[in-house]
Write a protein that holds these residues in place. Sequence first.
Motif: not given
Lengths: 317, 199
Positions: A189, A212-215, B97, B100, B123, B125-126
């Motif tokens: 994160h 991803p956006e939430n990271h 990271m 996907r 997560e 949602t990812d």
Amino acid sequence: MSTIDVKVSAIEQVTPLVKHFTFVKEDGTVFPAFSGGSHVVISLNIGGRIHRNPYSLMGSPEDTSAYHISVRRQERSRGGSVYMHENVTVGMPFKITYPVNLFSLAKKARKHILIAGGIGITPFMSQIADLERLGADYELHYAFRAPEHGAFAERLKKTCGNKLHCYVDSLGERLDLSVLMGNQPLGTHLYVCGPNPMVVSVFEVARNFGWPENHIHSEQFLAPPIGEPFKIQLARSKKEILVPAEMSMLEAIEAAGVEADFLCRGGACGRCELQILETDGALLHNDHFLTDAEKASGKKIMPCVSRAKCERLLLDI
Amino acid sequence: MERGYWIRSKPVYTSLVWHDKATSHLLVAQGDGGMAVLKIFQLMHPKQPITVLYACNLNSKDYAKTLKKVVPEGLQILNSEEDVLLTLNNILPNMSMGMRLYVAGSEGFIWAASECAKKFGIEDTDIMKELTGTLARSVYCVHCKATTHDITTNIGKCCGCERMLFVRDHFSRRLGAYMGLMVDAESPGILPEIEEIYP
Ligand code: FES
């Protein structure tokens, strides 16, 4: 909003532009516990007008005997930071809010990357205390203008050791975001706090590397901008108020004796949101909270930072 | 089901679409999920590195042969759903990271893969998820905590305590299963009509 009575117990000039203030409670008891990344809002009475400014708590969350904040002097602002620098002395009493955390560490993260620009280091000071205590995997990337502006760099070196990476602009040192984000383990994160261009480029590079956006997390409290005066009407309190050029709508509402909700006072959290019942003019949205569609719909406004150009703005408060 | 009513815990599945900014792609599929993989390769062959894990199952067509023709690199055909999950577990530590994850298959498979990914900080949602083949539900019994798989009807028998369970829409991501409540608690033995609604 309930507040805590505090007094200044120490002031330290950390850099030419940054002062560090230590507060203890007036009644000598300990403060409520907080988590890394929390902030408090301090009320300043400047010439009879109440300013409420948010500041990150930068002490260790383990130490509740005192709260620590750092303030950078902002010349072209509405005076809160200049007042803190020039008028505040040891022993002065203040009222502060209970701590609120709008920038907490992701609990499930397997690694944390913290990126700070200048005074943006403050929320990370308390987070680092948490990360060290948890033995978490992290890196701190700290960019500042010149060696004398690296507030807390020395202290951080002691706590973080080789997890700290400093970038001094005047020495031509730059943080290469592509290298940083191109090769991080899954579950990392990212947190960024600093000037707007820095936040924007961190988000852009992270997105381009498929994060991803939430990271990706940021804390960006805006200072309420100065603008033209305008008039608002409060439907439930049955009042008409003039919002002066140097006051935010939220401050004007408070000055009129009406209680309004807030957490960040910087357009980030959404707590102060007000419903617009009627208006005859244009809304000047300045917050980071509402989506573009919500801004365009003209039904909501964040009075802590946003303004309007109108004679009539009927709010549901 | 009541019209206009939506339960938050109920997962949403879409068609697989490439994340255009991903630095690598990892696709895991089971059974009819093979079709979802073929479909996404119809859209495009991305230039980033690709890994595909696939196993067919008894009730589905075997897409292995076609996948071998279509997937340009990184395809592994495995013997079972368990092997796919095991392989996923083994390759995730080497990923970084920007990778996907795409999952296609039965609901149980999707959530088993997602539980595995969660251990590596991904997560749910990812993850891009496509439900294929069947709507059959895994149901966990709120009375005995057992999970019964492949229930296709509104009411099903618990494999643990043999109670007749009404299959609710409340979904647990951790268990990958819907909540099941004893249907004849108030009037033992009197059951509403049993109908297939999750074929
Ligand atoms: S108080 Fe946080 S957005 Fe206004």
